[in-house]
Motif scaffolding. Structure first.
Motif, PDB file in Angstrom:
ATOM      1  N   ALA A 157     -66.301 -96.223  57.336  1.00 23.80           N
ATOM      2  CA  ALA A 157     -65.469 -95.356  58.173  1.00 23.80           C
ATOM      3  C   ALA A 157     -64.474 -94.566  57.321  1.00 23.80           C
ATOM      4  N   ARG A 158     -63.919 -95.193  56.290  1.00 25.03           N
ATOM      5  CA  ARG A 158     -63.018 -94.476  55.382  1.00 25.03           C
ATOM      6  C   ARG A 158     -63.786 -93.393  54.632  1.00 25.03           C
ATOM      7  N   MET A 159     -65.013 -93.695  54.231  1.00 26.71           N
ATOM      8  CA  MET A 159     -65.842 -92.715  53.535  1.00 26.71           C
ATOM      9  C   MET A 159     -66.087 -91.491  54.410  1.00 26.71           C
ATOM     10  N   LEU A 160     -66.342 -91.721  55.710  1.00 25.46           N
ATOM     11  CA  LEU A 160     -66.646 -90.604  56.596  1.00 25.46           C
ATOM     12  C   LEU A 160     -65.417 -89.749  56.887  1.00 25.46           C
ATOM     13  N   LYS A 161     -64.227 -90.282  56.702  1.00 34.51           N
ATOM     14  CA  LYS A 161     -63.029 -89.447  56.821  1.00 34.51           C
ATOM     15  C   LYS A 161     -62.956 -88.424  55.699  1.00 34.51           C
ATOM     16  N   VAL A 162     -63.520 -88.788  54.548  1.00 31.77           N
ATOM     17  CA  VAL A 162     -63.556 -87.857  53.415  1.00 31.77           C
ATOM     18  C   VAL A 162     -64.778 -86.952  53.501  1.00 31.77           C
ATOM     19  N   PHE A 163     -65.924 -87.547  53.799  1.00 27.53           N
ATOM     20  CA  PHE A 163     -67.180 -86.799  53.855  1.00 27.53           C
ATOM     21  C   PHE A 163     -67.873 -87.050  55.194  1.00 27.53           C
ATOM     22  N   PRO A 164     -67.428 -86.414  56.280  1.00 27.54           N
ATOM     23  CA  PRO A 164     -68.061 -86.637  57.586  1.00 27.54           C
ATOM     24  C   PRO A 164     -69.516 -86.203  57.623  1.00 27.54           C
ATOM     25  N   GLN A 165     -69.918 -85.329  56.696  1.00 27.60           N
ATOM     26  CA  GLN A 165     -71.303 -84.867  56.670  1.00 27.60           C
ATOM     27  C   GLN A 165     -72.284 -85.945  56.226  1.00 27.60           C
ATOM     28  N   LEU A 166     -71.784 -87.133  55.844  1.00 30.43           N
ATOM     29  CA  LEU A 166     -72.665 -88.234  55.444  1.00 30.43           C
ATOM     30  C   LEU A 166     -72.919 -89.210  56.590  1.00 30.43           C
ATOM     31  N   ALA A 167     -72.644 -88.789  57.808  1.00 33.77           N
ATOM     32  CA  ALA A 167     -72.814 -89.678  58.961  1.00 33.77           C
ATOM     33  C   ALA A 167     -74.259 -90.145  59.120  1.00 33.77           C
ATOM     34  N   ASP A 168     -75.211 -89.356  58.621  1.00 39.12           N
ATOM     35  CA  ASP A 168     -76.616 -89.727  58.757  1.00 39.12           C
ATOM     36  C   ASP A 168     -77.122 -90.577  57.592  1.00 39.12           C
ATOM     37  N   VAL A 169     -76.283 -90.884  56.630  1.00 40.17           N
ATOM     38  CA  VAL A 169     -76.689 -91.628  55.436  1.00 40.17           C
ATOM     39  C   VAL A 169     -76.311 -93.094  55.600  1.00 40.17           C
ATOM     40  N   GLY A 170     -77.268 -93.977  55.400  1.00 37.55           N
ATOM     41  CA  GLY A 170     -77.021 -95.402  55.570  1.00 37.55           C
ATOM     42  C   GLY A 170     -76.348 -96.028  54.360  1.00 37.55           C
ATOM     43  N   ILE A 171     -75.890 -97.268  54.556  1.00 31.51           N
ATOM     44  CA  ILE A 171     -75.287 -98.060  53.483  1.00 31.51           C
ATOM     45  C   ILE A 171     -76.315 -99.092  53.024  1.00 31.51           C
ATOM     46  N   ASP A 172     -76.662 -99.047  51.744  1.00 25.29           N
ATOM     47  CA  ASP A 172     -77.620-100.009  51.192  1.00 25.29           C
ATOM     48  C   ASP A 172     -76.953-101.263  50.651  1.00 25.29           C
ATOM     49  N   TYR A 173     -75.774-101.121  50.088  1.00 24.91           N
ATOM     50  CA  TYR A 173     -75.108-102.259  49.453  1.00 24.91           C
ATOM     51  C   TYR A 173     -73.615-102.243  49.770  1.00 24.91           C
ATOM     52  N   ALA A 174     -73.059-103.430  49.877  1.00 21.25           N
ATOM     53  CA  ALA A 174     -71.607-103.587  50.034  1.00 21.25           C
ATOM     54  C   ALA A 174     -71.201-104.849  49.291  1.00 21.25           C
ATOM     55  N   TRP A 175     -70.123-104.772  48.546  1.00 26.26           N
ATOM     56  CA  TRP A 175     -69.669-105.940  47.805  1.00 26.26           C
ATOM     57  C   TRP A 175     -68.162-105.859  47.599  1.00 26.26           C
ATOM     58  N   GLY A 176     -67.608-106.946  47.133  1.00 30.69           N
ATOM     59  CA  GLY A 176     -66.172-106.979  46.905  1.00 30.69           C
ATOM     60  C   GLY A 176     -65.783-108.119  45.997  1.00 30.69           C
ATOM     61  N   GLY A 177     -64.522-108.210  45.699  1.00 31.46           N
ATOM     62  CA  GLY A 177     -63.987-109.269  44.853  1.00 31.46           C
ATOM     63  C   GLY A 177     -62.484-109.148  44.826  1.00 31.46           C
ATOM     64  N   TYR A 178     -61.866-109.946  43.977  1.00 28.36           N
ATOM     65  CA  TYR A 178     -60.413-109.970  43.909  1.00 28.36           C
ATOM     66  C   TYR A 178     -59.911-109.382  42.596  1.00 28.36           C
ATOM     67  N   VAL A 179     -58.872-108.584  42.697  1.00 26.35           N
ATOM     68  CA  VAL A 179     -58.102-108.177  41.528  1.00 26.35           C
ATOM     69  C   VAL A 179     -56.714-108.806  41.669  1.00 26.35           C
ATOM     70  N   ASP A 180     -56.038-108.966  40.537  1.00 24.34           N
ATOM     71  CA  ASP A 180     -54.704-109.546  40.588  1.00 24.34           C
ATOM     72  C   ASP A 180     -53.662-108.457  40.403  1.00 24.34           C
ATOM     73  N   ILE A 181     -52.599-108.541  41.168  1.00 23.12           N
ATOM     74  CA  ILE A 181     -51.503-107.584  41.039  1.00 23.12           C
ATOM     75  C   ILE A 181     -50.226-108.344  40.705  1.00 23.12           C
ATOM     76  N   THR A 182     -49.314-107.670  40.028  1.00 22.76           N
ATOM     77  CA  THR A 182     -47.973-108.203  39.777  1.00 22.76           C
ATOM     78  C   THR A 182     -46.983-107.468  40.664  1.00 22.76           C
ATOM     79  N   MET A 183     -45.781-107.981  40.746  1.00 29.19           N
ATOM     80  CA  MET A 183     -44.756-107.346  41.585  1.00 29.19           C
ATOM     81  C   MET A 183     -44.477-105.917  41.140  1.00 29.19           C
TER      82      MET A 183
END
Length: 263
Positions: A157-183
């Motif tokens: 949904a965030r991607m389509l706010k930038v590129f709404p013309q990709l509404a017909d393009v599917g998502i093949d992969y999704a992944w994630g992980g953790y990064v560490d932040i300091t104050m």
């Protein structure tokens, strides 16, 4: 002129920068380390460190004795290793999706050059094209420590706010992980003992900054600590709230910054 989107009013183009495939980069580093004589033991959880002139690093199935130890665990540092270091970083979940390939011609209409793009929001979006003509789009973050099952849909949904013309393009992969932040979002380097060093707090800049950090700690182990000690002088604070309340406190703070992004 460069992006087929109405979301942005302008931008800064830095042609001295670059972008890369982070997994291939990591595998290349591992191969180079092994070629130089390093032995890599995956799935070897460290359960404790005994300090001394020669440190002993204990795992569930054995131990290693070493003159020097470097802690490079980032968001995955266990409190059993160091509660002091763990209190100064916060794990943040970040997620990426990869679309189905949609062809070089359409890619070039979307992005007229092979660029890596990010915005400047607190909760930022970032994206680039892959070699097989997909769009890689990331930036949705979770400060709660939870990985919601619907995160790929929210990232799309965030991607389509930038590129709404990709509404017909599917998502093949999704992944994630953790990064560490300091104050203060600055890297946190230092020592927990004279021969035990730590590198953490890369706060989303790890691809570039970790290479430099590795060079600094290697110099330190070899006896040249001046550059490492400059970073070690940076002051860092614990996240407020203690073990039980620091995550809820951060979630509330991030809601405020997200609201500022929207405004």
């Amino acid at each position: 002129e460069l992006l087929d989107t109405e979301r942005y009013l302008g931008g800064l183009l830095d042609r001295r920068s670059g972008h890369l495939h982070p997994l291939n980069y990591t595998l290349g580093l591992a191969a180079a380390a092994e070629a130089a004589g390093a032995v890599i033991h995956e799935d070897s959880l460290v359960t404790g460190i005994e300090h001394g002139a020669t440190a002993t690093v204990r795992t569930a199935s054995g131990s290693v004795r070493a003159q020097h130890v470097v802690l490079c665990c980032n968001a995955y540092l266990d409190e059993a290793i160091s509660t002091r270091l763990r209190a100064r970083i916060m794990p943040v979940g970040t997620y990426i999706v990869a679309t189905a390939p949609f062809g070089e011609e359409r890619i070039r209409r979307l992005m007229r050059e092979n660029l890596a793009v990010t915005d400047i929001n607190w909760v930022l979006d970032y994206f680039r094209c892959s070699a097989d003509h997909r769009l890689l789009f990331g930036g949705r973050v979770s400060y709660s420590g939870l990985n919601p099952a619907t995160t790929h849909r929210a990232t799309r949904a965030r991607m389509l706010k930038v590129f709404p013309q990709l509404a017909d393009v599917g998502i093949d992969y999704a992944w994630g992980g953790y990064v560490d932040i300091t104050m203060n979002r600055a890297p946190d380097f230092g020592r927990v003992a004279p021969n035990v060093y730590y590198l953490q707090g890369f706060s989303g800049h790890g691809i570039a900054l970790t290479g430099m950090a590795g060079q600094l700690v290697a110099e330190t182990v070899a006896g040249q600590a001046e550059r490492f000690d400059l970073f070690a002088q940076l002051q860092h604070r614990d996240f407020p709230g203690g073990r039980l309340f620091r995550m809820p406190a951060l979630v509330l703070a991030m809601l405020w910054f997200r609201l500022k992004d929207l405004l």
